[in-house]
Design a protein around this motif. Structure first.
Motif, PDB file in Angstrom:
ATOM      1  N   ASP A   1       0.848  -1.194   0.000  1.00  0.00           N
ATOM      2  CA  ASP A   1       0.000   0.000   0.000  1.00  0.00           C
ATOM      3  C   ASP A   1       0.885   1.248   0.000  1.00  0.00           C
ATOM      4  OD1 ASP A   1      -1.897   1.968   0.345  1.00  0.00           O
ATOM      5  OD2 ASP A   1      -3.025   0.882   1.878  1.00  0.00           O
ATOM      6  N   TRP A   2       1.311   1.661  -1.183  1.00  0.00           N
ATOM      7  CA  TRP A   2       2.209   2.813  -1.305  1.00  0.00           C
ATOM      8  C   TRP A   2       1.511   4.103  -0.887  1.00  0.00           C
ATOM      9  CZ3 TRP A   2       7.243   3.541  -1.647  1.00  0.00           C
ATOM     10  CH2 TRP A   2       7.751   4.753  -2.102  1.00  0.00           C
ATOM     11  N   LEU A   3       0.206   4.200  -1.117  1.00  0.00           N
ATOM     12  CA  LEU A   3      -0.538   5.387  -0.692  1.00  0.00           C
ATOM     13  C   LEU A   3      -0.459   5.556   0.822  1.00  0.00           C
ATOM     14  CD1 LEU A   3      -2.593   7.712  -0.848  1.00  0.00           C
ATOM     15  CD2 LEU A   3      -4.417   5.984  -0.907  1.00  0.00           C
ATOM     16  N   ALA A   4      -0.790   4.501   1.570  1.00  0.00           N
ATOM     17  CA  ALA A   4      -0.737   4.584   3.027  1.00  0.00           C
ATOM     18  C   ALA A   4       0.686   4.843   3.504  1.00  0.00           C
ATOM     19  CB  ALA A   4      -1.283   3.293   3.644  1.00  0.00           C
ATOM     20  N   TYR A   5       1.663   4.275   2.793  1.00  0.00           N
ATOM     21  CA  TYR A   5       3.071   4.476   3.157  1.00  0.00           C
ATOM     22  C   TYR A   5       3.447   5.953   3.027  1.00  0.00           C
ATOM     23  CZ  TYR A   5       8.173   3.974   2.975  1.00  0.00           C
ATOM     24  OH  TYR A   5       9.520   4.094   3.202  1.00  0.00           O
ATOM     25  N   ILE A   6       3.038   6.601   1.936  1.00  0.00           N
ATOM     26  CA  ILE A   6       3.326   8.028   1.757  1.00  0.00           C
ATOM     27  C   ILE A   6       2.719   8.840   2.899  1.00  0.00           C
ATOM     28  CG2 ILE A   6       2.953  10.061   0.307  1.00  0.00           C
ATOM     29  CD1 ILE A   6       2.922   8.242  -2.126  1.00  0.00           C
ATOM     30  N   ILE A   7       1.471   8.538   3.213  1.00  0.00           N
ATOM     31  CA  ILE A   7       0.771   9.294   4.269  1.00  0.00           C
ATOM     32  C   ILE A   7       1.459   9.108   5.614  1.00  0.00           C
ATOM     33  CG2 ILE A   7      -1.390   9.473   5.565  1.00  0.00           C
ATOM     34  CD1 ILE A   7      -2.848   8.686   2.950  1.00  0.00           C
ATOM     35  N   MET A   8       1.782   7.862   5.966  1.00  0.00           N
ATOM     36  CA  MET A   8       2.424   7.590   7.252  1.00  0.00           C
ATOM     37  C   MET A   8       3.828   8.181   7.332  1.00  0.00           C
ATOM     38  SD  MET A   8       1.298   3.787   8.441  1.00  0.00           S
ATOM     39  CE  MET A   8       2.093   4.091  10.029  1.00  0.00           C
ATOM     40  N   MET A   9       4.454   8.377   6.167  1.00  0.00           N
ATOM     41  CA  MET A   9       5.801   8.954   6.131  1.00  0.00           C
ATOM     42  C   MET A   9       5.781  10.485   6.057  1.00  0.00           C
ATOM     43  SD  MET A   9       8.254   6.725   6.404  1.00  0.00           S
ATOM     44  CE  MET A   9       9.688   7.422   5.580  1.00  0.00           C
ATOM     45  N   GLY A  10       4.602  11.080   6.170  1.00  0.00           N
ATOM     46  CA  GLY A  10       4.519  12.534   6.253  1.00  0.00           C
ATOM     47  C   GLY A  10       4.187  13.248   4.970  1.00  0.00           C
ATOM     48  N   GLY A  11       3.911  12.493   3.892  1.00  0.00           N
ATOM     49  CA  GLY A  11       3.526  13.132   2.639  1.00  0.00           C
ATOM     50  C   GLY A  11       4.684  13.382   1.696  1.00  0.00           C
ATOM     51  N   ASN A  12       4.495  14.352   0.828  1.00  0.00           N
ATOM     52  CA  ASN A  12       5.485  14.637  -0.216  1.00  0.00           C
ATOM     53  C   ASN A  12       6.403  15.788   0.167  1.00  0.00           C
ATOM     54  OD1 ASN A  12       2.933  16.230  -0.687  1.00  0.00           O
ATOM     55  ND2 ASN A  12       4.284  17.274  -2.131  1.00  0.00           N
ATOM     56  N   ASN A  13       7.563  15.819  -0.490  1.00  0.00           N
ATOM     57  CA  ASN A  13       8.524  16.912  -0.371  1.00  0.00           C
ATOM     58  C   ASN A  13       8.891  17.255   1.076  1.00  0.00           C
ATOM     59  OD1 ASN A  13       9.023  17.882  -3.232  1.00  0.00           O
ATOM     60  ND2 ASN A  13       6.792  17.962  -3.162  1.00  0.00           N
ATOM     61  N   LYS A  14       9.291  16.232   1.799  1.00  0.00           N
ATOM     62  CA  LYS A  14       9.789  16.406   3.163  1.00  0.00           C
ATOM     63  C   LYS A  14      11.257  16.002   3.216  1.00  0.00           C
ATOM     64  CE  LYS A  14       5.971  17.422   5.569  1.00  0.00           C
ATOM     65  NZ  LYS A  14       5.027  17.586   4.453  1.00  0.00           N
ATOM     66  N   ARG A  15      12.031  16.753   3.993  1.00  0.00           N
ATOM     67  CA  ARG A  15      13.423  16.371   4.218  1.00  0.00           C
ATOM     68  C   ARG A  15      13.473  15.128   5.095  1.00  0.00           C
ATOM     69  NH1 ARG A  15      13.644  21.900   5.184  1.00  0.00           N
ATOM     70  NH2 ARG A  15      13.807  21.498   7.434  1.00  0.00           N
ATOM     71  N   LYS A  16      14.599  14.430   5.030  1.00  0.00           N
ATOM     72  CA  LYS A  16      14.742  13.202   5.815  1.00  0.00           C
ATOM     73  C   LYS A  16      14.477  13.456   7.297  1.00  0.00           C
ATOM     74  CE  LYS A  16      18.045   9.511   6.870  1.00  0.00           C
ATOM     75  NZ  LYS A  16      19.403   8.954   6.610  1.00  0.00           N
TER      76      LYS A  16
END
Length: 474
Positions: A371-386
Motif C-alpha cells: 500500500d504505497w498510498l498509506a506508506y506516503i501518508i504515514m511517512m509525512g507526505g510529499n517533499n519532506k526532508r529526511k
C-alpha cells in the motif's frame, strides 16, 4: 593515451590494466605516499580518468595500484567509446540498429549469460546455516525485471492516489535535447547539425536543465513530485518523460518553467517548437497516470504487455536493446522524487514478524500489503526532508574489503559501504537483524554443518522477495 587500443578484446584490456597497475606499484615503491600519489594520478589522468578530490591519498594510491580498478575504468571507457564510434559510423539508428549497435546488444547478452552462470554456482549462507542460491536471491528482488516493473507500477498507482487526496493535478511532460545532440534521422541519414556530442553529453545536458528547473521551483516554493523516465531515441540520444503532480494553481507556472529551460539553448532552430518540449495534462477521461506511464515502464524494462515500440519494432527486442544502452552508459532509467524513501519500504518488507513499536509495525504492515498510498501518508507526505520524516533508515558504515588493512584514519567516505542497520521512529529504535550472510561456491563448503531451511515464505513476484505486489500493468 596513444598506447591504449580501445578496440582490443577483453583479455588484451585486462593485460593493459595489469601493466598499468604494476607500473604504478613498481615505479613508486621508493617514493613517499604524496609523491607516489601524484605520480600515479598523473599516469591515470592521461586516459581521461580522475580521482575524487576528497579521497585520501593513501586510499587513492591503493586503487591506482589495483589491476581490478584499472580494468573497470578501461573496460567502461572502451565499450562506451566504441559504441560512440559505431554511432558516428551510421550503425545506430532506426534504419540499421535502433537504440544500440548489434555488437553492443551481443555483448550485453553475453554479460547477462555470464552473470546468470555465475549466480547458478554461488550460494549465500547465513551465520545460523540458512542457505539460498544467489540466483534465487536475484529472482526475488528488484534486479528481476518482472519485480522491478511490478514495484514501479505499485508506486505510480499509490502516488496518483495520494495526489487525488491532496487535490493535486497530474501533468505528463516530454523533454529532449537540441538537434546538435542527435546523430541521425529515422531514415538512417546523418543529421548535419550533429556536433559529435556523445550520449553522456546529452544526458548531462538534460540533467543540467532539470537542475535549473528544480532550483526555480524551490525559489518559488512550488512543490512537485512524481517520476522521471529516461529512454533513448532510435539513434541512442536520451530524452525524458516526466510525470509530475502539483497544486492546480501552480500547473501553468511549472509548465512555463520547464518549457523555458527545455528551449533555453537553440530554441529557435527548425522543429524545436514541436519536438523539444511537450506538455499534456493527465485527465481521467483519457486514462489514469498508470495508463500514461505504463507503456514507458514496460518498454524500458522487458517489453511485456506491448506489441511494438513507437518505431514499429518488436517491443521485447526493443526493450533488450534499451536495457543494453542504459547499462552501457550508466543511465538511471527511473527515478521518483519528492516522495518517501523506497529503501525503507523494501527493508520493511524483508521483516518477518511483529515489531514492538506500534507505529513502526503499522508502517511495516503497510509496506507488507503493498500500500504505497498509506506508506506516503504515514511517512509525512510529499517533499519532506529526511529529518522531517517520522521514520528514517539509518546506515552503518563498513570498510570495503580492499581497504581493511589500511588505518581507518587514512580513509575517506569512499572506502566504506553503507549497510542498513537501524530504523528510527519518533519513539523507538528498531535494530535490523544481521544474519551474517556470506557468499560461498558450494554448500559443500559448510562441511559437517548442514544448512537450515530458509526462514520466511516462498519467493513470490514482489519487492525484496517476500511479498506479492499487486499492480495493474496494462
Amino acid at each position: 593515451m596513444a598506447d591504449l587500443n580501445l578496440s582490443n578484446d577483453i583479455s588484451e584490456l585486462k593485460m593493459f590494466a595489469k601493466q598499468k597497475a604494476l607500473q604504478c606499484l613498481r615505479d613508486t615503491a621508493h617514493m613517499s605516499t604524496e609523491a607516489a600519489f601524484h605520480f600515479c594520478r598523473s599516469k591515470f589522468s592521461r586516459y581521461g580518468f580522475s580521482i575524487p578530490d576528497d579521497m585520501s591519498q593513501t586510499e587513492a594510491l591503493h586503487l591506482l595500484r589495483s589491476e581490478k580498478f584499472w580494468f573497470k575504468k578501461i573496460k567502461t571507457l572502451a565499450t562506451q567509446k566504441m559504441e560512440e564510434v559505431r554511432r558516428q559510423l551510421d550503425l545506430i539508428n532506426q534504419a540499421k540498429s535502433a537504440y544500440c549497435s548489434v555488437d553492443r546488444l551481443k555483448q550485453h547478452q553475453w554479460e547477462k549469460e555470464q552473470a546468470h552462470a555465475f549466480m547458478e554456482n554461488k550460494w549465500f549462507c547465513s551465520a545460523n546455516g540458512e542457505l539460498i542460491s544467489m540466483l534465487d536471491a536475484y529472482n526475488s528482488n528488484v534486479s528481476n525485471p518482472k519485480i522491478r516493473r511490478a514495484e514501479l507500477m505499485v508506486r505510480v498507482k499509490g502516488t496518483e492516489e495520494f495526489s487525488k487526496l491532496q487535490g493535486d493535478c497530474g501533468w505528463f511532460y516530454t523533454l529532449t535535447t537540441p538537434s546538435k545532440y542527435h546523430s541521425h534521422y529515422k531514415s538512417g541519414k546523418p543529421n548535419p547539425k550533429h556536433q559529435k556530442l556523445s550520449v553522456k553529453d546529452a544526458s548531462e545536458y538534460l540533467n543540467s536543465q532539470w537542475r535549473k528547473a528544480r532550483a526555480q521551483f524551490d525559489r518559488e516554493e512550488i512543490n512537485v513530485y512524481g517520476l522521471r523516465v529516461v529512454e533513448p531515441h532510435h539513434d541512442g540520444t536520451p530524452h525524458w518523460h516526466l510525470m509530475l503532480f502539483m497544486p492546480p494553481e501552480k500547473a501553468l507556472r511549472v509548465t512555463e518553467i520547464l518549457r523555458h529551460y527545455a528551449m533555453e539553448h537553440e530554441g529557435n532552430e527548425n522543429g524545436a517548437k514541436n519536438s523539444r518540449f511537450k506538455a499534456e495534462q493527465i485527465k481521467d477521461e483519457k486514462g489514469s497516470a498508470q495508463d500514461y506511464i505504463a507503456k514507458y515502464i514496460c518498454k524500458n524494462i522487458d517489453g511485456e504487455y506491448l506489441d511494438t515500440d513507437k518505431y514499429g519494432n518488436d517491443a521485447k527486442v526493443a526493450a533488450s536493446r534499451i536495457t543494453a544502452w542504459a547499462s552501457l552508459f550508466k543511465i538511471r532509467q527511473f527515478q521518483f522524487f519528492g516522495l518517501p524513501s523506497v529503501s525503507l519500504w523494501r527493508q520493511l518488507r524483508r521483516i518477518d514478524g511483529k515489531i514492538e513499536d506500534a507505529g513502526l509495525d503499522q508502517l511495516r504492515l503497510t509496506a507488507d500489503s503493498s500500500d504505497w498510498l498509506a506508506y506516503i501518508i504515514m511517512m509525512g507526505g510529499n517533499n519532506k526532508r529526511k529529518a522531517e520524516r517520522p521514520f528514517i533508515l539509518e546506515y552503518e558504515k563498513q570498510i570495503k574489503a580492499m581497504f581493511v588493512d589500511i588505518d581507518p584514519k587514512l580513509l575517506s567516505n569512499y572506502a566504506y559501504n553503507n549497510k542498513p542497520r537501524t530504523i528510527l521512529s519518533v519513539t523507538s529504535k528498531y535494530l535490523i537483524a544481521d544474519k551474517g550472510w556470506k557468499l560461498i561456491s558450494s554448500p559443500a563448503e559448510l562441511g559437517d554443518c548442514p544448512p537450515a531451511p530458509r526462514d520466511g515464505r516462498a519467493v513470490e513476484p514482489g519487492s525484496a522477495g517476500h511479498r506479492r505486489l499487486q499492480a495493474d500493468t496494462r
